[in-house]
Design an enzyme around this catalytic site. Sequence first.
Site, PDB file in Angstrom:
ATOM      1  N   HIS A  70       3.700  -3.174   9.894  1.00  0.00           N
ATOM      2  CA  HIS A  70       5.061  -4.194   9.574  1.00  0.00           C
ATOM      3  C   HIS A  70       6.139  -3.908  10.460  1.00  0.00           C
ATOM      4  O   HIS A  70       6.867  -4.918  10.509  1.00  0.00           O
ATOM      5  CB  HIS A  70       5.287  -3.985   8.059  1.00  0.00           C
ATOM      6  CG  HIS A  70       4.460  -4.776   7.095  1.00  0.00           C
ATOM      7  ND1 HIS A  70       3.302  -4.191   6.658  1.00  0.00           N
ATOM      8  CD2 HIS A  70       4.615  -5.925   6.366  1.00  0.00           C
ATOM      9  CE1 HIS A  70       2.720  -4.879   5.672  1.00  0.00           C
ATOM     10  NE2 HIS A  70       3.723  -6.003   5.658  1.00  0.00           N
TER      11      HIS A  70
ATOM     12  N   TYR B 201       0.888  -1.153   0.098  1.00  0.00           N
ATOM     13  CA  TYR B 201       0.057   0.021   0.131  1.00  0.00           C
ATOM     14  C   TYR B 201       0.934   1.329   0.037  1.00  0.00           C
ATOM     15  O   TYR B 201       0.242   2.466  -0.388  1.00  0.00           O
ATOM     16  CB  TYR B 201      -0.961  -0.043   1.196  1.00  0.00           C
ATOM     17  CG  TYR B 201      -2.261  -0.749   1.179  1.00  0.00           C
ATOM     18  CD1 TYR B 201      -2.538  -1.673   0.058  1.00  0.00           C
ATOM     19  CD2 TYR B 201      -3.108  -0.493   2.143  1.00  0.00           C
ATOM     20  CE1 TYR B 201      -3.633  -2.349   0.076  1.00  0.00           C
ATOM     21  CE2 TYR B 201      -4.421  -1.169   1.881  1.00  0.00           C
ATOM     22  CZ  TYR B 201      -4.486  -1.912   0.979  1.00  0.00           C
ATOM     23  OH  TYR B 201      -5.762  -2.882   0.825  1.00  0.00           O
TER      24      TYR B 201
ATOM     25  N   CYS C  32       4.299   2.026  10.798  1.00  0.00           N
ATOM     26  CA  CYS C  32       3.721   1.016   9.774  1.00  0.00           C
ATOM     27  C   CYS C  32       3.826  -0.284  10.620  1.00  0.00           C
ATOM     28  O   CYS C  32       4.693  -0.745  11.242  1.00  0.00           O
ATOM     29  CB  CYS C  32       4.886   0.692   8.834  1.00  0.00           C
ATOM     30  SG  CYS C  32       4.452  -0.570   7.826  1.00  0.00           S
TER      31      CYS C  32
ATOM     32  N   CYS D 124      -3.344  -0.790   9.629  1.00  0.00           N
ATOM     33  CA  CYS D 124      -2.305  -0.127   8.380  1.00  0.00           C
ATOM     34  C   CYS D 124      -2.538   1.450   8.500  1.00  0.00           C
ATOM     35  O   CYS D 124      -3.385   1.879   8.422  1.00  0.00           O
ATOM     36  CB  CYS D 124      -2.990  -0.686   7.130  1.00  0.00           C
ATOM     37  SG  CYS D 124      -2.117   0.017   5.620  1.00  0.00           S
ATOM     38  N   ASN D 125      -1.346   2.000   8.896  1.00  0.00           N
ATOM     39  CA  ASN D 125      -1.269   3.364   8.855  1.00  0.00           C
ATOM     40  C   ASN D 125      -1.243   4.134   7.551  1.00  0.00           C
ATOM     41  O   ASN D 125      -1.862   5.018   7.454  1.00  0.00           O
ATOM     42  CB  ASN D 125       0.082   3.763   9.728  1.00  0.00           C
ATOM     43  CG  ASN D 125       0.667   3.239  10.900  1.00  0.00           C
ATOM     44  OD1 ASN D 125       0.465   4.148  11.742  1.00  0.00           O
ATOM     45  ND2 ASN D 125       0.773   1.864  10.956  1.00  0.00           N
ATOM     46  N   THR D 126      -0.721   3.540   6.449  1.00  0.00           N
ATOM     47  CA  THR D 126      -0.849   4.020   5.183  1.00  0.00           C
ATOM     48  C   THR D 126      -2.586   4.156   4.960  1.00  0.00           C
ATOM     49  O   THR D 126      -2.661   4.990   4.267  1.00  0.00           O
ATOM     50  CB  THR D 126      -0.090   2.798   4.207  1.00  0.00           C
ATOM     51  OG1 THR D 126       1.109   2.705   4.880  1.00  0.00           O
ATOM     52  CG2 THR D 126       0.159   3.681   2.912  1.00  0.00           C
TER      53      THR D 126
HETATM   54  N1  DGL Z   1       1.201  -2.341   7.109  1.00  0.00           N
HETATM   55  C1  DGL Z   1       1.095  -0.855   6.469  1.00  0.00           C
HETATM   56  C2  DGL Z   1       0.976   0.273   7.542  1.00  0.00           C
HETATM   57  O1  DGL Z   1       1.006  -0.008   8.566  1.00  0.00           O
HETATM   58  C3  DGL Z   1       1.255  -0.743   5.042  1.00  0.00           C
HETATM   59  C4  DGL Z   1       2.514  -1.663   4.489  1.00  0.00           C
HETATM   60  C5  DGL Z   1       2.555  -1.436   2.858  1.00  0.00           C
HETATM   61  O2  DGL Z   1       1.864  -2.161   2.131  1.00  0.00           O
HETATM   62  O3  DGL Z   1       3.193  -0.552   2.347  1.00  0.00           O
HETATM   63  O4  DGL Z   1       1.327   1.099   6.705  1.00  0.00           O
END
Ligand code: DGL
Length: 283
Positions: A190, A44, A188, A76-78
């Site tokens: 991840h 994302y 993020c 997901c922060n994004t």
């Molecule tokens: N895990 C996601 C976040 O918190 C997005 C990671 C990605 O797909 O770029 O932003």
Amino acid sequence: MSTPTPTLLVFDSGVGGISVADEIRRALPHCRLFYVADNAIFPYGTQEESVLVNRLLELLPHLEQYAHPDIIVIACNTASTVVLEPLRAQTRTPIIGVVPAIKPAAQLTSSGTIALLATPGTVKRQYVQRLIEEFAPHCQVIKVGSAELVHQAENKLRGLPVDEELIARELAPLLTGQTPPDTVVLGCTHFPLLSEEIRRALPAGIRLIDSGDAIARRARFLLQDWHPPVTSRPTTLNDNEFLFTADTEPARQMAKRLHLHGFDKVRLIANGITELAQKNSAT
Ligand code: DGL
């Protein structure tokens, strides 16, 4: 509460939301988790905002119909930094968004320099700029966007080697200023999956913070009227389901290891939204 066992739908582009799901499971061991990795358009962090907004507005109603969640967690922060408002306007299910922990970082720092480590999309968001202006006006905030770390986290959960030299290179811009940060926000979901590697790449004493624990507390607060029946036991692996929106080789590899993270039932849907809609109309 509408269901005997509350169900939480945890949503991310990939496996990052597992860092949030782990915290939720710790705080609410009796709840059922339904996890969705939207790997069809992963990652994302490099997508246009409009792509993410349209994607979530289209996908979420199908997922709600499939999982009947009591709470939706956009882990997901994004996505959260751009889609929460339109998503909340579309559903009556409570939605918890995950956004960078700027506020606690600004309260914890003693040097006055904090850093935000997030995806390239998140560091550019107006939402994040507003968080900084509101909660950290007295701080210097270093923003670093990395898509590579997201891939490294995915590799780690697939059981593949993690490239620690690459991680160190990605983190180097955090340390180039006159005053290095004493607090780094993992913005993020991840990145907490790589916290050991990130710690090794940074000077000792830098604090890492993320939003997982606060999200779990928020979920527990929203479910406070619900109490597990006296006879009830914590949910077992089989109660929790993990769904990928695309049947890819990396997803198949990951699927074999998801029991290690509390998910025994894994579904890969070849054709994203179309297949979900068909499943829903068949039930
Ligand atoms: N895990 C996601 C976040 O918190 C997005 C990671 C990605 O797909 O770029 O932003």
